[in-house]
Motif scaffolding. Structure first.
Motif, PDB file in Angstrom:
ATOM      1  N   ALA A   1       0.833  -1.204   0.000  1.00  0.00           N
ATOM      2  CA  ALA A   1       0.000   0.000   0.000  1.00  0.00           C
ATOM      3  C   ALA A   1       0.867   1.252   0.000  1.00  0.00           C
ATOM      4  CB  ALA A   1      -0.915  -0.006   1.226  1.00  0.00           C
ATOM      5  N   ARG A   2       2.181   1.054   0.004  1.00  0.00           N
ATOM      6  CA  ARG A   2       3.108   2.186   0.144  1.00  0.00           C
ATOM      7  C   ARG A   2       4.003   2.398  -1.065  1.00  0.00           C
ATOM      8  NH1 ARG A   2       4.957   0.847   6.432  1.00  0.00           N
ATOM      9  NH2 ARG A   2       2.972   1.487   7.404  1.00  0.00           N
ATOM     10  N   LYS A   3       4.098   1.388  -1.958  1.00  0.00           N
ATOM     11  CA  LYS A   3       4.947   1.528  -3.144  1.00  0.00           C
ATOM     12  C   LYS A   3       4.425   0.638  -4.264  1.00  0.00           C
ATOM     13  CE  LYS A   3       8.374  -1.892  -1.517  1.00  0.00           C
ATOM     14  NZ  LYS A   3       8.166  -2.901  -2.564  1.00  0.00           N
ATOM     15  N   SER A   4       4.858   0.906  -5.488  1.00  0.00           N
ATOM     16  CA  SER A   4       4.387   0.127  -6.635  1.00  0.00           C
ATOM     17  C   SER A   4       5.148  -1.184  -6.737  1.00  0.00           C
ATOM     18  CB  SER A   4       4.552   0.927  -7.924  1.00  0.00           C
ATOM     19  OG  SER A   4       5.916   1.275  -8.125  1.00  0.00           O
ATOM     20  N   ALA A   5       4.551  -2.151  -7.421  1.00  0.00           N
ATOM     21  CA  ALA A   5       5.138  -3.481  -7.542  1.00  0.00           C
ATOM     22  C   ALA A   5       6.330  -3.484  -8.491  1.00  0.00           C
ATOM     23  CB  ALA A   5       4.088  -4.462  -8.040  1.00  0.00           C
ATOM     24  N   GLY A   6       7.298  -4.358  -8.220  1.00  0.00           N
ATOM     25  CA  GLY A   6       8.454  -4.529  -9.086  1.00  0.00           C
ATOM     26  C   GLY A   6       8.167  -5.509 -10.212  1.00  0.00           C
ATOM     27  N   GLU A   7       9.035  -5.552 -11.201  1.00  0.00           N
ATOM     28  CA  GLU A   7       8.844  -6.408 -12.368  1.00  0.00           C
ATOM     29  C   GLU A   7       8.858  -7.883 -12.002  1.00  0.00           C
ATOM     30  OE1 GLU A   7       7.997  -7.563 -16.107  1.00  0.00           O
ATOM     31  OE2 GLU A   7       7.908  -5.547 -15.241  1.00  0.00           O
ATOM     32  N   GLU A   8       9.744  -8.304 -11.095  1.00  0.00           N
ATOM     33  CA  GLU A   8       9.829  -9.705 -10.697  1.00  0.00           C
ATOM     34  C   GLU A   8       8.508 -10.171 -10.090  1.00  0.00           C
ATOM     35  OE1 GLU A   8      11.387 -13.524 -10.052  1.00  0.00           O
ATOM     36  OE2 GLU A   8      12.253 -11.859 -11.191  1.00  0.00           O
ATOM     37  N   ALA A   9       7.913  -9.334  -9.258  1.00  0.00           N
ATOM     38  CA  ALA A   9       6.633  -9.691  -8.634  1.00  0.00           C
ATOM     39  C   ALA A   9       5.536  -9.815  -9.678  1.00  0.00           C
ATOM     40  CB  ALA A   9       6.250  -8.653  -7.586  1.00  0.00           C
ATOM     41  N   ARG A  10       5.518  -8.922 -10.645  1.00  0.00           N
ATOM     42  CA  ARG A  10       4.494  -8.987 -11.690  1.00  0.00           C
ATOM     43  C   ARG A  10       4.626 -10.269 -12.511  1.00  0.00           C
ATOM     44  NH1 ARG A  10       5.124  -3.223 -11.906  1.00  0.00           N
ATOM     45  NH2 ARG A  10       6.844  -3.441 -13.375  1.00  0.00           N
ATOM     46  N   GLN A  11       5.866 -10.632 -12.880  1.00  0.00           N
ATOM     47  CA  GLN A  11       6.085 -11.848 -13.647  1.00  0.00           C
ATOM     48  C   GLN A  11       5.653 -13.078 -12.855  1.00  0.00           C
ATOM     49  OE1 GLN A  11      10.152 -12.000 -14.968  1.00  0.00           O
ATOM     50  NE2 GLN A  11       9.963 -10.173 -16.247  1.00  0.00           N
ATOM     51  N   HIS A  12       5.985 -13.097 -11.565  1.00  0.00           N
ATOM     52  CA  HIS A  12       5.600 -14.220 -10.711  1.00  0.00           C
ATOM     53  C   HIS A  12       4.086 -14.364 -10.653  1.00  0.00           C
ATOM     54  CE1 HIS A  12       4.364 -15.879  -6.765  1.00  0.00           C
ATOM     55  NE2 HIS A  12       5.342 -16.731  -6.968  1.00  0.00           N
ATOM     56  N   ASP A  13       3.388 -13.256 -10.447  1.00  0.00           N
ATOM     57  CA  ASP A  13       1.940 -13.313 -10.306  1.00  0.00           C
ATOM     58  C   ASP A  13       1.261 -13.671 -11.628  1.00  0.00           C
ATOM     59  OD1 ASP A  13       2.265 -12.661  -7.675  1.00  0.00           O
ATOM     60  OD2 ASP A  13       1.794 -10.539  -7.927  1.00  0.00           O
ATOM     61  N   GLU A  14       1.820 -13.209 -12.738  1.00  0.00           N
ATOM     62  CA  GLU A  14       1.266 -13.577 -14.040  1.00  0.00           C
ATOM     63  C   GLU A  14       1.387 -15.082 -14.266  1.00  0.00           C
ATOM     64  OE1 GLU A  14       3.311 -11.206 -16.884  1.00  0.00           O
ATOM     65  OE2 GLU A  14       2.319  -9.341 -16.300  1.00  0.00           O
ATOM     66  N   ALA A  15       2.537 -15.648 -13.895  1.00  0.00           N
ATOM     67  CA  ALA A  15       2.733 -17.095 -14.051  1.00  0.00           C
ATOM     68  C   ALA A  15       1.789 -17.882 -13.147  1.00  0.00           C
ATOM     69  CB  ALA A  15       4.190 -17.457 -13.747  1.00  0.00           C
ATOM     70  N   MET A  16       1.595 -17.409 -11.912  1.00  0.00           N
ATOM     71  CA  MET A  16       0.678 -18.089 -10.995  1.00  0.00           C
ATOM     72  C   MET A  16      -0.758 -18.033 -11.520  1.00  0.00           C
ATOM     73  SD  MET A  16       2.164 -19.413  -8.232  1.00  0.00           S
ATOM     74  CE  MET A  16       1.155 -19.256  -6.754  1.00  0.00           C
ATOM     75  N   ALA A  17      -1.160 -16.872 -12.043  1.00  0.00           N
ATOM     76  CA  ALA A  17      -2.512 -16.727 -12.577  1.00  0.00           C
ATOM     77  C   ALA A  17      -2.728 -17.669 -13.756  1.00  0.00           C
ATOM     78  CB  ALA A  17      -2.757 -15.278 -12.994  1.00  0.00           C
ATOM     79  N   LYS A  18      -1.706 -17.811 -14.596  1.00  0.00           N
ATOM     80  CA  LYS A  18      -1.802 -18.732 -15.733  1.00  0.00           C
ATOM     81  C   LYS A  18      -1.914 -20.170 -15.255  1.00  0.00           C
ATOM     82  CE  LYS A  18       0.608 -20.099 -19.966  1.00  0.00           C
ATOM     83  NZ  LYS A  18       1.818 -19.869 -20.812  1.00  0.00           N
ATOM     84  N   TYR A  19      -1.120 -20.543 -14.252  1.00  0.00           N
ATOM     85  CA  TYR A  19      -1.129 -21.913 -13.738  1.00  0.00           C
ATOM     86  C   TYR A  19      -2.485 -22.259 -13.134  1.00  0.00           C
ATOM     87  CZ  TYR A  19       0.051 -25.948 -10.825  1.00  0.00           C
ATOM     88  OH  TYR A  19       0.072 -27.191 -10.229  1.00  0.00           O
ATOM     89  N   PHE A  20      -3.041 -21.339 -12.345  1.00  0.00           N
ATOM     90  CA  PHE A  20      -4.308 -21.609 -11.664  1.00  0.00           C
ATOM     91  C   PHE A  20      -5.529 -21.209 -12.492  1.00  0.00           C
ATOM     92  CE2 PHE A  20      -1.417 -21.631  -7.986  1.00  0.00           C
ATOM     93  CZ  PHE A  20      -1.834 -22.792  -7.373  1.00  0.00           C
ATOM     94  N   LYS A  21      -5.275 -20.714 -13.725  1.00  0.00           N
ATOM     95  CA  LYS A  21      -6.356 -20.373 -14.654  1.00  0.00           C
ATOM     96  C   LYS A  21      -7.347 -19.392 -14.025  1.00  0.00           C
ATOM     97  CE  LYS A  21      -6.097 -24.747 -17.212  1.00  0.00           C
ATOM     98  NZ  LYS A  21      -4.925 -25.291 -16.488  1.00  0.00           N
ATOM     99  N   THR A  22      -6.817 -18.311 -13.502  1.00  0.00           N
ATOM    100  CA  THR A  22      -7.667 -17.324 -12.846  1.00  0.00           C
ATOM    101  C   THR A  22      -7.067 -15.933 -13.029  1.00  0.00           C
ATOM    102  OG1 THR A  22      -8.666 -16.651 -10.737  1.00  0.00           O
ATOM    103  CG2 THR A  22      -6.465 -17.574 -10.628  1.00  0.00           C
ATOM    104  N   ASP A  23      -7.918 -14.925 -13.018  1.00  0.00           N
ATOM    105  CA  ASP A  23      -7.443 -13.550 -13.014  1.00  0.00           C
ATOM    106  C   ASP A  23      -7.159 -13.169 -11.566  1.00  0.00           C
ATOM    107  OD1 ASP A  23      -7.763 -13.241 -15.774  1.00  0.00           O
ATOM    108  OD2 ASP A  23      -9.881 -12.753 -15.548  1.00  0.00           O
ATOM    109  N   MET A  24      -5.938 -13.388 -11.154  1.00  0.00           N
ATOM    110  CA  MET A  24      -5.599 -13.289  -9.743  1.00  0.00           C
ATOM    111  C   MET A  24      -5.353 -11.829  -9.338  1.00  0.00           C
ATOM    112  SD  MET A  24      -2.828 -15.656  -7.747  1.00  0.00           S
ATOM    113  CE  MET A  24      -1.351 -14.738  -8.161  1.00  0.00           C
ATOM    114  N   PRO A  25      -6.118 -11.320  -8.369  1.00  0.00           N
ATOM    115  CA  PRO A  25      -5.848  -9.966  -7.880  1.00  0.00           C
ATOM    116  C   PRO A  25      -4.559  -9.929  -7.063  1.00  0.00           C
ATOM    117  CG  PRO A  25      -7.522 -11.012  -6.522  1.00  0.00           C
ATOM    118  CD  PRO A  25      -7.232 -11.957  -7.664  1.00  0.00           C
TER     119      PRO A  25
END
Length: 289
Positions: free
Chosen positions: A20-44
């Protein structure tokens, strides 16, 4: 922190993915995109504020944490321990904060455990696969000693993981570290340490059940899988010999509480056992009852 009468469940496994205090880094975005793809969901990517609003609406409490993979990735967690504990203090009726420390940091991490316990952390999350360590590595023992001394909880990811799945080389993640039998040594060497083995522990489900059955302070959380995919032996022990040691958990935002509960209801558990799993076991373990 006490349990309000109107709380219907305690989710012991949720992730804070955004600061809630800073924007996300690129590594975190890539990780979350891969997790969303694996679990077949639009993960918030929830912040502490997001989790609090969502779980308060559901009349639930939730254990919230991040994971410190800094040794393996070179990147600090998106959400710091201080941010998580600071913001959780704004929602004592909803958020139960767990800290995250680097298991490779030895006594430095042990000092951080003691500091965070004073700052409100009720436990500490470890992910042996992504943090690249065996739970019974003696170099990690000063950290467990600090967790045991402060009366907090050690929560270990166990079994298969969606983290790194589908990425080249599995994103560098080695599944072998997450066999729950390594936590059995920890339970022997720290007999008063309260331990949670997270998730149905495929492909080591029998090992997890054995450890929880044998060691009095080892529990199992049922997060990360829809209950309709629970193996029969897990369901059987949850109904009977381990009904006081099973804990409701979702792995949110990977899986929502609504989806988990809808699928769990189809398993036909007795009402008294359901109450234990959904709320009472966690309330006792977390000192809320």
């Amino acid at each position: 922190m006490k349990l309000n009468d109107d709380v219907v469940a305690i989710d012991v496994h949720t992730h804070v993915l955004s600061s809630a205090r800073k924007s996300a880094g690129e590594e975190a975005r890539q990780h979350d995109e891969a997790m969303a793809k694996y679990f077949k969901t639009d993960m918030p990517r929830p912040t502490v504020h997001d989790l609090a609003g969502y779980y308060r609406e559901l009349k639930m409490m939730c254990v919230a944490f991040t994971v410190d993979n800094s040794w393996a990735t070179g990147e600090l967690p998106e959400v710091s321990n201080d941010e998580l504990c600071d913001l959780a203090a704004e929602y004592p009726d909803v958020i139960i904060p767990f800290g995250a420390v680097d298991p490779h940091a030895g006594r430095r991490a042990a000092r951080e455990v003691r500091r965070l316990a004073e700052h409100g952390a009720r436990g500490f999350k470890f992910h042996p696969s992504s943090q690249a360590f065996y739970a019974n590595d003696r170099d990690v023992y000063p950290i467990y000693e600090a967790i045991e001394e402060t009366g907090t909880i050690a929560l270990f990811h166990s079994g298969h993981t969606g983290a790194g799945a589908g990425r080249p080389g599995g994103g560098g993640i080695r599944l072998k570290y997450a066999n729950p039998m390594y936590a059995d040594d920890v339970a022997v060497d720290f007999p008063e340490l309260r331990i949670i083995l997270a998730h149905p522990s495929f492909p080591w489900q029998d090992e997890a059940l054995s450890v929880a059955l044998h060691k009095p302070h080892v529990h199992i959380d049922l997060s990360g899988w829809s209950p309709k995919y629970f193996p029969p032996n897990l369901v059987q022990y949850a109904r009977t010999l381990l009904k006081h040691k099973m804990l409701f958990g979702t792995d949110y935002p990977v899986l929502t509480p609504e989806r988990w509960i809808r699928d769990f209801e189809k398993l036909g558990f007795d009402e008294d056992v359901t109450q234990l799993i959904m709320r009472d076991n966690a309330a006792g373990l977390l000192g809320l009852s």
